[in-house]
Design a protein around this motif. Sequence first.
Motif, PDB file in Angstrom:
ATOM      1  N   UNK A  16     -12.292   5.889   9.333  1.00 59.99           N
ATOM      2  CA  UNK A  16     -12.182   4.435   9.257  1.00 59.99           C
ATOM      3  C   UNK A  16     -11.018   3.946  10.113  1.00 59.99           C
ATOM      4  N   UNK A  17     -11.235   2.787  10.709  1.00 58.40           N
ATOM      5  CA  UNK A  17     -10.153   2.162  11.467  1.00 58.40           C
ATOM      6  C   UNK A  17      -9.168   1.466  10.530  1.00 58.40           C
ATOM      7  N   UNK A  18      -9.666   0.977   9.398  1.00 56.52           N
ATOM      8  CA  UNK A  18      -8.810   0.328   8.403  1.00 56.52           C
ATOM      9  C   UNK A  18      -9.287   0.688   7.007  1.00 56.52           C
ATOM     10  N   UNK A  19      -8.330   0.908   6.100  1.00 53.68           N
ATOM     11  CA  UNK A  19      -8.610   1.049   4.674  1.00 53.68           C
ATOM     12  C   UNK A  19      -7.862  -0.098   3.990  1.00 53.68           C
ATOM     13  N   UNK A  20      -8.625  -1.009   3.374  1.00 54.21           N
ATOM     14  CA  UNK A  20      -8.035  -2.207   2.773  1.00 54.21           C
ATOM     15  C   UNK A  20      -8.202  -2.124   1.260  1.00 54.21           C
ATOM     16  N   UNK A  21      -7.089  -2.274   0.547  1.00 59.00           N
ATOM     17  CA  UNK A  21      -7.079  -2.118  -0.906  1.00 59.00           C
ATOM     18  C   UNK A  21      -6.809  -3.476  -1.547  1.00 59.00           C
ATOM     19  N   UNK A  22      -7.763  -3.922  -2.355  1.00 58.20           N
ATOM     20  CA  UNK A  22      -7.591  -5.177  -3.093  1.00 58.20           C
ATOM     21  C   UNK A  22      -6.913  -4.869  -4.412  1.00 58.20           C
ATOM     22  N   UNK A  23      -5.762  -5.494  -4.668  1.00 66.78           N
ATOM     23  CA  UNK A  23      -4.982  -5.211  -5.876  1.00 66.78           C
ATOM     24  C   UNK A  23      -4.797  -6.478  -6.701  1.00 66.78           C
ATOM     25  N   UNK A  24      -4.435  -6.344  -7.978  1.00 65.24           N
ATOM     26  CA  UNK A  24      -4.142  -7.527  -8.811  1.00 65.24           C
ATOM     27  C   UNK A  24      -2.847  -8.199  -8.356  1.00 65.24           C
ATOM     28  N   UNK A  25      -2.616  -9.436  -8.811  1.00 66.07           N
ATOM     29  CA  UNK A  25      -1.347 -10.105  -8.504  1.00 66.07           C
ATOM     30  C   UNK A  25      -0.151  -9.275  -8.963  1.00 66.07           C
ATOM     31  N   UNK A  26       0.842  -9.179  -8.117  1.00 58.65           N
ATOM     32  CA  UNK A  26       1.962  -8.268  -8.350  1.00 58.65           C
ATOM     33  C   UNK A  26       2.835  -8.694  -9.526  1.00 58.65           C
ATOM     34  N   UNK A  27       2.845  -9.980  -9.858  1.00 59.89           N
ATOM     35  CA  UNK A  27       3.678 -10.441 -10.968  1.00 59.89           C
ATOM     36  C   UNK A  27       2.920 -10.467 -12.295  1.00 59.89           C
ATOM     37  N   UNK A  28       1.636 -10.144 -12.280  1.00 55.65           N
ATOM     38  CA  UNK A  28       0.828 -10.184 -13.505  1.00 55.65           C
ATOM     39  C   UNK A  28       0.762  -8.822 -14.195  1.00 55.65           C
ATOM     40  N   UNK A  29       0.537  -7.779 -13.418  1.00 55.26           N
ATOM     41  CA  UNK A  29       0.481  -6.413 -13.946  1.00 55.26           C
ATOM     42  C   UNK A  29       1.233  -5.504 -12.979  1.00 55.26           C
ATOM     43  N   UNK A  30       1.538  -4.287 -13.449  1.00 53.57           N
ATOM     44  CA  UNK A  30       2.351  -3.366 -12.660  1.00 53.57           C
ATOM     45  C   UNK A  30       1.512  -2.567 -11.656  1.00 53.57           C
ATOM     46  N   UNK A  31       0.203  -2.775 -11.634  1.00 52.91           N
ATOM     47  CA  UNK A  31      -0.717  -1.935 -10.853  1.00 52.91           C
ATOM     48  C   UNK A  31      -0.354  -1.852  -9.370  1.00 52.91           C
ATOM     49  N   UNK A  32      -0.017  -2.991  -8.769  1.00 47.95           N
ATOM     50  CA  UNK A  32       0.302  -2.999  -7.332  1.00 47.95           C
ATOM     51  C   UNK A  32       1.535  -2.151  -7.044  1.00 47.95           C
ATOM     52  N   UNK A  33       2.540  -2.247  -7.909  1.00 46.40           N
ATOM     53  CA  UNK A  33       3.760  -1.457  -7.724  1.00 46.40           C
ATOM     54  C   UNK A  33       3.473   0.029  -7.915  1.00 46.40           C
ATOM     55  N   UNK A  34       2.557   0.356  -8.829  1.00 49.15           N
ATOM     56  CA  UNK A  34       2.142   1.751  -9.026  1.00 49.15           C
ATOM     57  C   UNK A  34       1.483   2.283  -7.760  1.00 49.15           C
TER      58      UNK A  34
END
Length: 265
Positions: free
Chosen positions: A203-221
């Motif tokens: 793939x030329x790009x891998x794009x990851x859709x994450x939840x809002x960073x201030x709502x849950x810790x998932x993006x920081x994980x």
Amino acid sequence: MLIGLVLGGFIGIVSVFLVQLMKSRHIDLDYLEDELGMPILALIPSFDKSILNRMKKSNDEKDKFVTLHTDNTGISESYRLLNTKLSHLDFKDKTIMITSCEENTGKTTIVANLAITMALNDKNVLLIDCDLRKGELSKMLNVFHNTLGLTDFLEKGGSPAVYNKLLKKINIIPSGGLRENSSILLSSDRMKSIFEKINTSAYDYVIIDTPPVTRVVDTLVLGQYVKNAILIVRPNTSIKDAVIGGIQDMRHAQIKILGVIANAT
């Protein structure tokens, strides 16, 4: 008459005060650039009524995506400019998280339309729906209900299920369902291994859709594995304190913010 004049003047002053207060609460793009050092990668125009009606009323799945419309509003051109800017950035493995600091910024819509723009520019794109609380990207691309996805891989192992959608060069690993323990799943060894199991070189790009960073810790994980991110803001909606807090959290997690996309400008 005197009472009317006094009340009229008072209401006018209060109205001006409230308008200015709301403006000061919302994030300002000049503040992002000048004070926080965030480059603005793109300004995405608001959808007009004709576009919204076409997206809501059409039976054609592709009409949900504005970059597949015949466009005279400048929206597709904004996405092409964004794609060009991203192609000039130097980041490892072309893997990017796209997040926001609040709900209702249009983040997932931007993810989908950016992927379409890249595919139309002859790039192979892999989307990963890591918003295991809502799965909006999976729903948008019609791979949510009764579909194996990321949660199945994280809970049971095996190989992640990859689906081809919309255009030949767009592939997606859907959420595979919704989970309340999303942060635990995303911090697992299996999530760490997903980038080894997927041939990212395909793939030329891998794009990851994450939840809002201030709502849950998932993006920081996810920042343990993916160090590059793009932040979506909506200038007349995004609250200044929330955006500043989100940026600080991402910086503390050593996530590099490549820039900001201002939506509905």
